[in-house]
Design a protein around this motif. Structure first.
Motif, PDB file in Angstrom:
ATOM      1  N   GLN A   1      40.077  34.885  38.844  1.00 48.06           N
ATOM      2  CA  GLN A   1      39.974  36.120  38.062  1.00 48.06           C
ATOM      3  C   GLN A   1      38.773  36.947  38.531  1.00 48.06           C
ATOM      4  O   GLN A   1      38.868  38.170  38.699  1.00 48.06           O
ATOM      5  CB  GLN A   1      39.838  35.748  36.585  1.00 48.06           C
ATOM      6  N   MET A   2      37.647  36.289  38.753  1.00 49.91           N
ATOM      7  CA  MET A   2      36.449  36.997  39.213  1.00 49.91           C
ATOM      8  C   MET A   2      36.620  37.521  40.632  1.00 49.91           C
ATOM      9  O   MET A   2      36.156  38.616  40.965  1.00 49.91           O
ATOM     10  CB  MET A   2      35.233  36.075  39.108  1.00 49.91           C
ATOM     11  N   CYS A   3      37.281  36.744  41.484  1.00 52.87           N
ATOM     12  CA  CYS A   3      37.505  37.192  42.861  1.00 52.87           C
ATOM     13  C   CYS A   3      38.440  38.399  42.913  1.00 52.87           C
ATOM     14  O   CYS A   3      38.256  39.311  43.727  1.00 52.87           O
ATOM     15  CB  CYS A   3      38.077  36.045  43.696  1.00 52.87           C
ATOM     16  N   GLN A   4      39.447  38.400  42.036  1.00 51.80           N
ATOM     17  CA  GLN A   4      40.328  39.574  41.940  1.00 51.80           C
ATOM     18  C   GLN A   4      39.534  40.821  41.552  1.00 51.80           C
ATOM     19  O   GLN A   4      39.726  41.903  42.111  1.00 51.80           O
ATOM     20  CB  GLN A   4      41.426  39.316  40.912  1.00 51.80           C
ATOM     21  N   LEU A   5      38.654  40.665  40.572  1.00 51.09           N
ATOM     22  CA  LEU A   5      37.835  41.790  40.121  1.00 51.09           C
ATOM     23  C   LEU A   5      36.922  42.273  41.243  1.00 51.09           C
ATOM     24  O   LEU A   5      36.743  43.478  41.433  1.00 51.09           O
ATOM     25  CB  LEU A   5      37.012  41.375  38.905  1.00 51.09           C
ATOM     26  N   MET A   6      36.364  41.316  41.995  1.00 49.36           N
ATOM     27  CA  MET A   6      35.485  41.664  43.102  1.00 49.36           C
ATOM     28  C   MET A   6      36.228  42.502  44.134  1.00 49.36           C
ATOM     29  O   MET A   6      35.710  43.509  44.637  1.00 49.36           O
ATOM     30  CB  MET A   6      34.936  40.390  43.749  1.00 49.36           C
ATOM     31  N   TYR A   7      37.468  42.123  44.416  1.00 48.82           N
ATOM     32  CA  TYR A   7      38.272  42.879  45.375  1.00 48.82           C
ATOM     33  C   TYR A   7      38.596  44.270  44.824  1.00 48.82           C
ATOM     34  O   TYR A   7      38.506  45.285  45.540  1.00 48.82           O
ATOM     35  CB  TYR A   7      39.558  42.129  45.700  1.00 48.82           C
ATOM     36  N   GLN A   8      38.961  44.343  43.548  1.00 44.91           N
ATOM     37  CA  GLN A   8      39.308  45.630  42.933  1.00 44.91           C
ATOM     38  C   GLN A   8      38.130  46.598  42.953  1.00 44.91           C
ATOM     39  O   GLN A   8      38.304  47.801  43.148  1.00 44.91           O
ATOM     40  CB  GLN A   8      39.775  45.406  41.499  1.00 44.91           C
ATOM     41  N   GLU A   9      36.918  46.073  42.755  1.00 44.81           N
ATOM     42  CA  GLU A   9      35.752  46.956  42.653  1.00 44.81           C
ATOM     43  C   GLU A   9      35.118  47.283  44.000  1.00 44.81           C
ATOM     44  O   GLU A   9      34.562  48.360  44.173  1.00 44.81           O
ATOM     45  CB  GLU A   9      34.712  46.323  41.733  1.00 44.81           C
ATOM     46  N   THR A  10      35.190  46.355  44.955  1.00 48.25           N
ATOM     47  CA  THR A  10      34.545  46.598  46.255  1.00 48.25           C
ATOM     48  C   THR A  10      35.533  47.099  47.299  1.00 48.25           C
ATOM     49  O   THR A  10      35.141  47.749  48.265  1.00 48.25           O
ATOM     50  CB  THR A  10      33.871  45.323  46.786  1.00 48.25           C
ATOM     51  N   GLY A  11      36.828  46.779  47.099  1.00 49.75           N
ATOM     52  CA  GLY A  11      37.828  47.175  48.083  1.00 49.75           C
ATOM     53  C   GLY A  11      37.775  46.359  49.355  1.00 49.75           C
ATOM     54  O   GLY A  11      38.479  46.656  50.332  1.00 49.75           O
ATOM     55  N   GLN A  12      36.947  45.305  49.368  1.00 48.87           N
ATOM     56  CA  GLN A  12      36.776  44.487  50.565  1.00 48.87           C
ATOM     57  C   GLN A  12      37.650  43.233  50.500  1.00 48.87           C
ATOM     58  O   GLN A  12      37.651  42.522  49.491  1.00 48.87           O
ATOM     59  CB  GLN A  12      35.315  44.079  50.725  1.00 48.87           C
ATOM     60  N   VAL A  13      38.376  42.976  51.574  1.00 50.04           N
ATOM     61  CA  VAL A  13      39.171  41.755  51.676  1.00 50.04           C
ATOM     62  C   VAL A  13      38.277  40.641  52.211  1.00 50.04           C
ATOM     63  O   VAL A  13      37.717  40.757  53.300  1.00 50.04           O
ATOM     64  CB  VAL A  13      40.388  41.951  52.604  1.00 50.04           C
ATOM     65  N   VAL A  14      38.131  39.590  51.438  1.00 52.50           N
ATOM     66  CA  VAL A  14      37.272  38.465  51.827  1.00 52.50           C
ATOM     67  C   VAL A  14      38.166  37.289  52.193  1.00 52.50           C
ATOM     68  O   VAL A  14      39.101  36.949  51.457  1.00 52.50           O
ATOM     69  CB  VAL A  14      36.317  38.073  50.681  1.00 52.50           C
ATOM     70  N   THR A  15      37.893  36.688  53.338  1.00 49.91           N
ATOM     71  CA  THR A  15      38.730  35.579  53.806  1.00 49.91           C
ATOM     72  C   THR A  15      38.007  34.233  53.791  1.00 49.91           C
ATOM     73  O   THR A  15      38.638  33.195  53.960  1.00 49.91           O
ATOM     74  CB  THR A  15      39.225  35.843  55.239  1.00 49.91           C
ATOM     75  N   LYS A  16      36.694  34.260  53.564  1.00 49.69           N
ATOM     76  CA  LYS A  16      35.922  33.014  53.604  1.00 49.69           C
ATOM     77  C   LYS A  16      34.878  33.019  52.496  1.00 49.69           C
ATOM     78  O   LYS A  16      34.253  34.046  52.222  1.00 49.69           O
ATOM     79  CB  LYS A  16      35.227  32.858  54.961  1.00 49.69           C
ATOM     80  N   MET A  17      34.711  31.877  51.868  1.00 48.58           N
ATOM     81  CA  MET A  17      33.730  31.752  50.795  1.00 48.58           C
ATOM     82  C   MET A  17      33.006  30.420  50.941  1.00 48.58           C
ATOM     83  O   MET A  17      33.636  29.381  51.129  1.00 48.58           O
ATOM     84  CB  MET A  17      34.424  31.850  49.429  1.00 48.58           C
ATOM     85  N   ARG A  18      31.692  30.459  50.860  1.00 49.37           N
ATOM     86  CA  ARG A  18      30.895  29.237  50.901  1.00 49.37           C
ATOM     87  C   ARG A  18      30.625  28.776  49.466  1.00 49.37           C
ATOM     88  O   ARG A  18      30.381  29.604  48.593  1.00 49.37           O
ATOM     89  CB  ARG A  18      29.583  29.470  51.662  1.00 49.37           C
ATOM     90  N   VAL A  19      30.678  27.474  49.254  1.00 49.28           N
ATOM     91  CA  VAL A  19      30.516  26.937  47.910  1.00 49.28           C
ATOM     92  C   VAL A  19      29.338  25.966  47.855  1.00 49.28           C
ATOM     93  O   VAL A  19      28.911  25.423  48.876  1.00 49.28           O
ATOM     94  CB  VAL A  19      31.795  26.211  47.423  1.00 49.28           C
ATOM     95  N   ASP A  20      28.828  25.785  46.644  1.00 53.39           N
ATOM     96  CA  ASP A  20      27.802  24.776  46.401  1.00 53.39           C
ATOM     97  C   ASP A  20      27.819  24.442  44.920  1.00 53.39           C
ATOM     98  O   ASP A  20      28.607  24.984  44.156  1.00 53.39           O
ATOM     99  CB  ASP A  20      26.416  25.266  46.858  1.00 53.39           C
ATOM    100  N   GLY A  21      26.940  23.553  44.505  1.00 52.48           N
ATOM    101  CA  GLY A  21      26.885  23.123  43.113  1.00 52.48           C
ATOM    102  C   GLY A  21      27.654  21.828  42.898  1.00 52.48           C
ATOM    103  O   GLY A  21      28.604  21.516  43.627  1.00 52.48           O
ATOM    104  N   GLY A  22      27.250  21.079  41.890  1.00 52.64           N
ATOM    105  CA  GLY A  22      27.804  19.751  41.661  1.00 52.64           C
ATOM    106  C   GLY A  22      29.308  19.719  41.455  1.00 52.64           C
ATOM    107  O   GLY A  22      29.982  18.787  41.906  1.00 52.64           O
ATOM    108  N   VAL A  23      29.875  20.727  40.785  1.00 56.01           N
ATOM    109  CA  VAL A  23      31.315  20.731  40.505  1.00 56.01           C
ATOM    110  C   VAL A  23      32.127  20.939  41.782  1.00 56.01           C
ATOM    111  O   VAL A  23      33.312  20.572  41.840  1.00 56.01           O
ATOM    112  CB  VAL A  23      31.647  21.800  39.446  1.00 56.01           C
TER     113      VAL A  23
END
Length: 528
Positions: free
Chosen positions: A420-442
């Motif tokens: 849901q947050m990634c969809q919003l990020m795309y809607q607001e920035t107009g940028q297509v993101v193909t890669k995401m780095r993750v961290d944190g215990g979960v």
């Protein structure tokens, strides 16, 4: 006896001349200390749980003395685990959760109350009252007019201006209203305000420095990311004495002073103070505009590097500072969900599982959640829903529902929130993101990482060392101190443990489930 003494001396001599970098990550539920060598490798670590206090429904506090005690405990334990002395630490970096604050009397150093955390909802009635007031509606209307006239993005953000529970502003106003001794001291100029990093630095320097950095002050609700100034009209409107506010400093540099030698036995230079989200972005080496990082800890945070331009959002992607170092300012368009690890811990407490390592086995033992959906909203749901009155709950329970279905529904809900947050990020920035780095215990959960990859159609890169905030603070401190000369030297210090690739067409299987989950969220919105 002589042999034991000789062994100890041998160990100490082998540690002499080390270039150890210490970093502490003070989070919402735990505090962790890591000692790194000059190659960025972990040489020692220690961790301890932070005690949460819940005096009333919706209230969340931390004892200030517990903050100080736990900080010293993990630092000393990390030194002991490395068979090192404080004199072996060449430089120190601090990264903390944002938005949890305390006030104290600068004459005595004694707090007026416990830390009121960023998850606390006690000021919710103030938030609603102010957001519905003619004053705030007038500010929004004026901003709309100014944006149309100037096309300045600052006014676009102002058109959606509203108070939020996660910001310090109205929780501080609540504290001033309900603690008479604080109110009097503040009026007389004797009260100081600080979030966790400010409070720790104040005590580490024995009262010499009362300051925060730009990445932490940006979630105070009292500071303007477009002008880099305190918002005087807002501070005056809320009747907050400006004498309480800390000095604002760059995230890195010698201006942070040193840990006093009385604290650990040796003076240690402090060269980095930065928020956990800024440190995580740096630790994941996401230095470039368009880089995206997902942290899944107590909450989930999707951070989009917007370089030197603050993002003007009308839907809740808050423009925050990642870090400021000299002339360099890195902004983040940030979406967050406050309940992630809290959901998993709650599932354990109600006996949906016993050990964290068995979660994946349980949820993959069934083909699906049997149309059971979970709404993760212990502290409300943030962007793009933005409802603090939503209820947490399961929808779709039937006679065939078993524990495994409930657990799978809970885990899937965490992925749905990220999507849901990634969809919003795309809607607001107009940028297509193909890669995401993750961290944190979960992020250790493979099922969850694969599902996020399938939903977002992004490649998910998980590192060997998932404590990116602590790593980032250490790298920033080391660069500032001169242990490394440039960021190019850091490239090999983040190693990938696994990459998750989106499975073709799996999104088609989950599309109706995601749609039903959104319906479940709508059913539980405005519950309270």
């Amino acid at each position: 006896m002589a042999s034991k003494r000789g062994d100890k001396n041998s160990k100490r001599s082998s540690s002499a001349g080390r270039k150890l970098i210490a970093s502490v990550d003070f989070g919402t539920t735990s505090v962790r200390c890591f000692l790194f060598d000059h190659q960025g490798r972990v040489r020692s670590s220690a961790a301890v749980k932070v005690n949460q206090i819940y005096p009333q429904q919706g209230w969340n506090e931390i004892d200030p003395e517990d903050v100080w005690t736990k900080f010293r405990t993990v630092f000393k334990q990390a030194l002991e685990n490395a068979d090192a002395d404080a004199s072996d630490i060449k430089v120190f970096g601090l990264t903390t959760q944002r938005g949890s604050f305390v006030t104290w009397d600068k004459r005595t150093g004694k707090p007026f109350h416990n830390f009121i955390t960023w998850k606390d909802l006690r000021a919710d009635y103030l938030v609603k009252s102010w957001n519905n007031s003619w004053t705030i509606q007038g500010i929004r209307l004026g901003s709309i007019v100014l944006h149309k006239a100037t096309r300045n993005k600052r006014y676009l953000a102002g058109s959606a201006f509203k108070f939020m529970n996660g910001l310090v502003s109205l929780r501080l106003r609540w504290a001033l209203d309900h603690h008479e001794n604080l109110r009097q001291a503040a009026q007389e100029g004797h009260a100081l305000l600080g979030t966790i990093e400010t409070y720790l630095i104040y005590r580490l320097t024995q009262g010499r420095i009362h300051a925060t950095d730009y990445s932490n002050v940006c979630v105070s609700g009292l500071w303007d990311p477009y002008t880099f100034q305190w918002v005087d009209w807002l501070i005056n409107m809320l009747d907050i004495p400006k004498s309480m506010l800390p000095e604002i400093k760059d995230s890195c540099g010698s201006h942070w002073g040193s840990i006093h030698k009385n604290v650990f036995g040796a003076e240690i230079p402090i060269h980095c103070v930065v928020s956990d989200q800024g440190a995580s972005l740096f630790g994941s080496l996401s230095f470039n505009q368009g880089d995206v990082r997902l942290t899944m800890g107590t909450g989930s945070f999707v951070s989009y590097n917007t370089s030197d331009k603050p993002h003007a959002s009308v839907s809740g992607l808050y423009p925050v500072v990642g870090w400021k170092i000299g002339d360099e300012v890195v902004f983040i368009a940030e979406g967050h969900s406050t309940d992630t690890a809290t959901v998993i811990e709650w599932c354990r407490e109600i006996d949906l599982f016993e050990d964290y390592d068995e979660i994946e086995k349980i949820i993959t033992s069934i083909p699906n959640s049997d149309d059971v959906f979970f709404v993760p909203a212990f502290s409300g749901i943030q962007a793009p829903v933005n409802d603090e009155t939503v209820a947490t709950g399961f929808i779709g329970i039937k006679p065939s529902t078993r524990k495994a279905h409930l657990l799978r529904a809970a885990i899937e809900s965490l992925a749905f929130r990220v999507y849901q947050m990634c969809q919003l990020m795309y809607q607001e920035t107009g940028q297509v993101v193909t890669k995401m780095r993750v961290d944190g215990g979960v992020s250790r959960n493979d099922f969850l990482m694969q599902l996020i990859s399938d939903l977002t159609m992004m490649t998910i890169d998980r590192p060997v060392f998932i404590e990116s905030a602590a790593h980032g603070a250490a790298l920033m401190a080391g660069l500032s101190f001169g242990i490394w000369r440039s960021r190019s030297e850091l490239q090999n210090m983040r190693q990938t443990e696994r990459v998750f690739f989106p499975v073709e067409n799996r999104w088609l299987d989950y599309a109706p489930l995601y749609s039903s989950w959104k319906n479940a969220v709508r059913r539980l919105c405005h519950w309270y």
